[in-house]
Design a protein around this motif. Structure first.
Motif, short mmCIF file in Angstrom:
data_model
loop_
_atom_site.label_atom_id
_atom_site.label_comp_id
_atom_site.label_asym_id
_atom_site.label_seq_id
_atom_site.Cartn_x
_atom_site.Cartn_y
_atom_site.Cartn_z
N PRO A 81 5.59 8.53 7.05
CA PRO A 81 5.01 8.74 5.70
C PRO A 81 4.26 7.53 4.82
O PRO A 81 3.58 7.81 4.15
CB PRO A 81 5.90 9.52 4.73
N GLN A 82 4.71 6.41 5.43
CA GLN A 82 4.26 5.19 4.66
C GLN A 82 3.10 4.78 5.73
O GLN A 82 3.54 3.82 6.68
CB GLN A 82 5.29 4.18 4.23
N GLY A 104 -1.14 16.34 -2.32
CA GLY A 104 -0.78 17.10 -3.21
C GLY A 104 -0.91 18.53 -3.18
O GLY A 104 0.04 19.22 -3.65
N ALA A 114 -0.06 -3.34 4.10
CA ALA A 114 0.49 -1.98 4.56
C ALA A 114 1.76 -2.24 5.16
O ALA A 114 2.61 -1.24 5.37
CB ALA A 114 -0.24 -1.49 5.73
N TYR A 156 6.58 15.67 1.80
CA TYR A 156 7.12 14.22 1.13
C TYR A 156 6.50 14.30 -0.19
O TYR A 156 7.04 13.54 -1.21
CB TYR A 156 6.57 13.12 1.91
N LEU A 157 5.61 15.15 -0.67
CA LEU A 157 4.93 15.16 -1.94
C LEU A 157 5.36 16.59 -2.41
O LEU A 157 4.69 16.95 -3.61
CB LEU A 157 3.60 14.82 -2.10
N GLY A 199 -2.06 9.50 2.00
CA GLY A 199 -1.09 10.04 1.21
C GLY A 199 0.32 9.96 2.03
O GLY A 199 0.49 9.16 2.96
N VAL A 200 1.35 10.90 1.72
CA VAL A 200 2.53 10.61 2.37
C VAL A 200 2.72 11.72 3.53
O VAL A 200 3.73 12.65 3.40
CB VAL A 200 3.60 10.97 1.32
N LYS A 236 12.42 14.42 -1.05
CA LYS A 236 12.58 14.13 0.52
C LYS A 236 11.81 12.75 0.69
O LYS A 236 11.83 12.09 1.87
CB LYS A 236 11.29 15.22 1.06
N MET A 237 11.12 12.30 -0.30
CA MET A 237 10.33 11.08 0.14
C MET A 237 11.39 9.76 -0.40
O MET A 237 11.15 8.79 -0.01
CB MET A 237 9.20 10.95 -0.77
N PRO A 263 -1.05 3.71 5.65
CA PRO A 263 -2.37 3.42 4.81
C PRO A 263 -3.41 4.53 4.99
O PRO A 263 -4.44 4.82 4.38
CB PRO A 263 -2.79 1.88 5.15
N THR A 321 0.96 -1.20 0.02
CA THR A 321 -0.10 -0.05 0.02
C THR A 321 0.71 1.28 -0.15
O THR A 321 1.25 1.66 1.25
CB THR A 321 -0.84 0.16 1.20
N PHE A 322 1.31 1.64 -1.15
CA PHE A 322 2.45 2.80 -1.31
C PHE A 322 1.70 3.78 -2.14
O PHE A 322 2.06 3.68 -3.38
CB PHE A 322 3.71 2.05 -1.82
N GLY A 323 0.90 4.78 -1.84
CA GLY A 323 0.28 5.52 -2.63
C GLY A 323 0.93 6.84 -2.65
O GLY A 323 1.16 7.22 -1.32
N LEU A 324 1.19 7.40 -3.73
CA LEU A 324 2.06 8.88 -3.58
C LEU A 324 1.18 10.00 -3.88
O LEU A 324 0.94 10.66 -3.32
CB LEU A 324 3.39 8.61 -4.45
N LEU A 341 11.49 1.31 2.36
CA LEU A 341 10.57 0.48 2.13
C LEU A 341 10.98 -0.94 1.09
O LEU A 341 10.69 -1.88 1.44
CB LEU A 341 9.53 1.36 1.85
N ARG A 379 4.20 10.93 -8.33
CA ARG A 379 5.74 11.60 -8.39
C ARG A 379 6.32 11.36 -7.01
O ARG A 379 5.88 11.29 -5.81
CB ARG A 379 5.50 13.22 -8.47
N SER A 436 9.19 12.54 -4.47
CA SER A 436 10.14 13.73 -4.28
C SER A 436 11.44 13.29 -3.63
O SER A 436 11.58 12.05 -3.12
CB SER A 436 9.31 14.86 -3.24
#
Lengths: 180, 569
Positions: free
Chosen positions: B189-190, B565, A77, B218-219, B196-197, A94-95, B192, A47-50, A102, A90, A92
């Motif tokens: 930031p990870q 976002g 998760a 983070y985005l 988002g982050v 920072k991410m 569920p 579960t890795f939504g950006l 991960l 996307r 970043s």
């Protein structure tokens, strides 16, 4: 016999024997393929939504597209339970270290799909903040074009990945690298 | 009206302002020296004529080569009188601006963002750290000399993850009586349920929350910087990807701002199509909110229902704009193409079942005892704190602030539509849920009215007939050399916008979404400041969950309806 081989420093290890399908071991090659077949039908994504693509990824799991037909609907998760990372959006700077962390926490064998233009190359965002392609930090197996890609496109990527996994070479590669 | 407001501003500020003028949209702007800023904001807040109790955003603009170099920009609004004021505060490089964080709590994050992106320090700020970029970042991106394609380089051996871990509860003093008793839990930031982050550092005493520090960025995409390098039309593409749950809302707010600068009259048909699409957008955004919010609390079925319903509207998106999500359909001067003939039929087929769908959601949740226990009395805000943080949209309406820009400052012919604005008083998660559920119903009402109004207008009038703004039709290009030149100029240069500044705002699904655009008379914006509602709404999060249990964090995040976002841009 095997024990003797393993203890001898210059002899190939069990992993190395398993790793090379071309060494004439018909049995092990076939086993790899069987394992690959199992793996391909139970890919558990992380579960890795950006960003935007994550919403299309969620649509894919919902009722219209129904990813569970292909055995991949169980999004985990925890990276410890996942074997596919879908970089959906996307990434970043920072991410980026967190994404890499991960990925490293995921057990082997593992795969990466770069979903959408941003994850593939930075997309429209050619800025200071964005990693121009997830492949700068992750070994990407499949790139999915689109901004965002339709759920069908991601589905196609997962089916392509299944074909790739079925060849069985991934099992061997993992053992060769000494990873589990 | 604008001159009256201007006089009010003059009389309220008196000698505090150096000078005052009105911008392209007729909104008053005052230039205030830094020494008078705090006094001016206090006066504007207290004076009964102005009563600016709401700080929309605080930002800055790089005016190089002018001396002093920067302008601090403060956008103020009065919930009572429904008028906007803008303050410009000239400040030279290295000089500090006084912080407003004790007058408007929402200024805290806005000032941190300005410090991060411009390098303007703030005097008296409680916690001046970078907010969007990492602590070890070099330079300040929104300064004009910063290369927008610069790739960051960290010194070898920098352990970026280590910084993340150390950051933890930065800016937060341990609130627990005995520091040994509390632990700091990292969320995200990870994760569920952070939508988002987003990352939260939560200080816990057992299961009770003692303190919380959200970490964002983070985005961070650098959309504001990128806007200065792309032309006015190209920029629409980025904004749809900012709040990706309501793409057309973003396009609309930006186009409204640019149209104010251009002074262009948008045809009625285009205005109604915009209303129609922005309300459909509100519905898909709220459906994602409802589905994920319910899923976080444990009701997975709602998620499946909501996404199935959302697909129907995405089909309409595809029919009208050619893409499922990022259509770039709303353009400067109108919309990209006329509504297809089959479109009203699609909407009507959908709206017939939508009411029964809504009652399914209500049936699943509204009286569900688990749902009520998890949401009632959770994340409560009071009216004054909400205003101070600059909360807008459903969050403000859930604490009894009867304010909706569609009714109070109508844009795009919203004054011709009939709709009710749901207001709740309790200010908890459940109240926010009720407000959004009623908004879904009201949006359907507006959509039906919009369809009727569109049918009364003349087909084909979907964009202003000015070839400096809109592309020349295909058959026109072959007809005359003049139109061919227009075609060429439009697709190479884009639009040239007269110099000036304007603030375009809409009531987006999450609150007040605003675009402050400045043009220096060229084909590129000089500055675009995006006021994302989620950013301000999220800044109040530590206040909301104070004293609650750890499980309530998840319910509260869901109720804010954040989109990272838009928070990070």
């Amino acid at each position: 016999m095997v024990r003797e081989r393993l203890t001898k420093p210059d002899s190939p290890t069990a992993a190395e024997l398993l790793s090379n399908p071309d060494d004439g071991s018909i049995l092990l090659t076939s086993i790899n393929k069987v394992i690959g077949w199992f793996q391909s039908n139970s890919i558990w994504p992380l579960t890795f939504g950006l960003a935007c693509c994550a919403i299309e990824m969620m649509s894919l799991t919902a009722s219209r597209f129904d990813l569970s037909r292909f055995g991949s609907e169980i999004f985990r998760a925890s990276p410890r339970q996942a074997d596919l990372m879908i970089v959906s959006g996307r990434l970043s700077w920072k991410m980026a270290p967190i994404a890499r962390e991960l990925y490293e926490q995921m057990p082997y064998p593992k795969w990466v799909i770069a979903m959408g233009a941003c994850a593939s190359c930075g997309g429209v965002f050619s800025t200071y903040a964005i990693v121009h392609g997830a492949d700068h930090i992750l070994p990407v197996d499949i790139y999915v074009p689109g901004c965002p890609p339709r759920p069908e496109a991601l589905l196609d990527a997962i089916i392509k990945l299944q074909k790739k996994i079925k060849t069985g070479t991934y099992v061997a590669q993992g053992l060769k690298d000494g990873r589990r | 009206m604008s001159t009256a407001v201007d006089e009010r501003l003059q009389s309220a500020l008196g000698g505090l302002a150096e000078r005052a003028y009105v911008d392209a949209a007729g909104e008053p702007v005052a230039v205030v020296p830094p020494a008078n800023l705090r006094e001016a904001v206090k006066v504007l807040k207290a004076s009964p004529d102005t009563y600016c109790d709401y700080l929309s955003f605080a930002s800055a603009q790089d005016m190089i080569p002018r001396v002093p170099r920067f302008d601090g920009i403060y956008q103020l609004y009065s919930i009572k009188h429904h008028h906007w004021f803008r303050l410009r505060v000239p400040v030279s490089d290295g000089e500090a601006l006084p912080s407003l964080a004790d007058i408007h709590k929402g200024a805290d994050w806005h000032e941190r963002e300005t410090y991060d992106l411009f390098g303007i320090p703030y005097d008296g700020h409680p916690d001046l750290r970078r907010i969007l970029l990492t602590d070890n970042w070099h330079g300040h991106p929104l300064r004009k000399e910063y290369d927008h394609q610069f790739e960051p380089v960290w010194a070898p051996g920098t352990n970026v993850l280590q910084n993340v871990a150390e950051e933890g509860m930065a800016g937060h003093e341990a609130a627990g009586e005995d520091p040994a008793k509390t632990i700091v839990l990292n969320l995200g930031p990870q994760h569920p349920a952070t939508h988002g982050v987003m990352r939260l550092a939560v200080e816990l005493d057992g299961e009770n929350i003692v303190g919380c520090v959200p970490h964002i960025g983070y985005l961070h995409t650098g959309i504001e910087k990128l806007s200065e390098h792309h032309n006015w039309t190209q920029n629409i593409t980025h904004y749809a990807r900012m709040d990706y749950l309501s793409p057309m809302n973003n396009e609309l707010a930006y186009c409204l701002a640019v149209e104010k600068l251009l002074g262009v009259e948008v045809p009625k048909r285009a205005q109604y199509i915009r209303v129609l699409m922005s309300e459909l957008t509100r519905i898909i955004s709220h459906l994602v909110w409802l589905g994920t919010h319910a899923m976080d609390i444990g009701a997975l079925t709602v998620f499946l229902y909501c996404f199935a319903e959302r697909e129907k509207i995405l089909e309409m998106y595809e029919a009208i704009g050619g893409q499922r999500m990022m259509t770039s359909y709303i353009r400067i001067g109108g919309v990209q193409d006329d509504m297809p003939e089959s479109f009203p039929g699609m909407v009507e087929a959908w709206e017939k079942t939508f009411d029964s769908q809504l009652s399914i959601y209500h049936g699943l949740l509204t009286k569900n005892p688990i749902w009520r226990q998890r949401t009632m009395g959770i994340g409560v805000m009071d009216r004054d704190t909400s205003l101070s943080y600059g909360l807008s949209g459903p969050l403000a309406r859930a604490v009894g602030i009867d304010w909706d820009l569609r009714r109070d400052n109508p844009y795009s012919s919203f004054e011709e539509f009939e709709f009710d604005i749901p207001v709740e008083q309790t200010g908890d998660v459940y109240a926010r849920y009720l407000v959004r559920m009623e908004e879904l119903r009201q949006s359907r009402r507006i959509v039906l009215q919009a369809l009727k109004k569109i049918a009364e207008t003349e087909p084909g009038t979907y964009v202003a007939e000015d070839y400096k703004l809109a592309p020349v039709p295909r058959d026109g290009i072959n007809a005359s050399i003049e139109e061919l030149i227009h075609h060429f100029k439009y697709w190479t240069d884009g639009i040239w916008v007269p110099s000036g500044e304007a603030y375009g705002f809409i009531e987006a699904s999450k609150g007040e979404l605003g675009y402050f655009v400045v043009s220096d008379g060229t084909a590129h914006p000089q500055r675009v400041k995006i006021r994302g509602p989620s950013f301000s709404n999220l800044s109040a999060f530590p206040e909301m969950i104070k004293g609650h249990l750890i499980a309530d964090v998840i319910a509260t995040i869901g109720s804010i309806d954040i989109v990272l976002g838009e928070v990070d841009r």
